[in-house]
Design a protein around this motif. Structure first.
Motif, short mmCIF file in Angstrom:
data_model
loop_
_atom_site.label_atom_id
_atom_site.label_comp_id
_atom_site.label_asym_id
_atom_site.label_seq_id
_atom_site.Cartn_x
_atom_site.Cartn_y
_atom_site.Cartn_z
N ARG A 69 7.92 0.99 17.67
CA ARG A 69 7.35 1.97 16.74
C ARG A 69 6.66 3.09 17.50
NH1 ARG A 69 2.55 1.45 12.41
NH2 ARG A 69 1.54 0.67 14.26
N PRO A 122 4.80 4.30 8.51
CA PRO A 122 4.35 3.00 7.97
C PRO A 122 5.32 2.41 6.95
CG PRO A 122 2.96 4.81 7.18
CD PRO A 122 3.86 5.38 8.24
N ILE A 123 6.04 3.26 6.22
CA ILE A 123 6.99 2.77 5.20
C ILE A 123 8.18 2.10 5.88
CG2 ILE A 123 8.53 3.44 3.31
CD1 ILE A 123 6.32 5.88 3.09
N MET A 158 9.60 -5.13 8.43
CA MET A 158 8.89 -6.41 8.37
C MET A 158 9.32 -7.24 7.15
SD MET A 158 7.21 -6.94 11.04
CE MET A 158 6.24 -8.39 10.67
N VAL A 159 9.50 -6.59 6.00
CA VAL A 159 9.93 -7.29 4.78
C VAL A 159 11.32 -7.89 4.99
CG1 VAL A 159 10.65 -6.95 2.38
CG2 VAL A 159 8.45 -6.05 3.17
N TYR A 187 8.15 0.84 8.90
CA TYR A 187 7.60 -0.35 9.55
C TYR A 187 7.49 -1.50 8.56
CZ TYR A 187 4.36 -3.09 12.43
OH TYR A 187 3.76 -4.08 13.16
N ALA A 188 6.95 -1.22 7.38
CA ALA A 188 6.81 -2.24 6.33
C ALA A 188 8.18 -2.74 5.87
CB ALA A 188 6.02 -1.68 5.15
#
Length: 53
Positions: free
Chosen positions: A23, A30-31, A37-38, A33-34
């Motif tokens: 990153r 952040p979107i 992760m999801v 990245y999230a």
């Protein structure tokens, strides 16, 4: 606690560490990245669920 779950937790930490480095290099928002992760968590849960069949 079974060893498969411990391994998944270890892999998740390793993945998060690697993703953090990535990153910084790529400058993901952040979107994004999230979202990554999801997806990773869903894949891990699916793999862990397969071990019970």
């Amino acid at each position: 606690m079974d060893s498969g779950l411990i391994l998944l937790i270890f892999l998740a930490f390793l993945f998060a560490w690697g993703l953090n480095r990535l990153r910084r290099a790529v400058r993901l928002g952040p979107i994004a990245y999230a979202g990554i992760m999801v997806v990773f968590i869903l894949v891990m849960l699916a793999l862990w669920g397969q071990t019970f069949r």
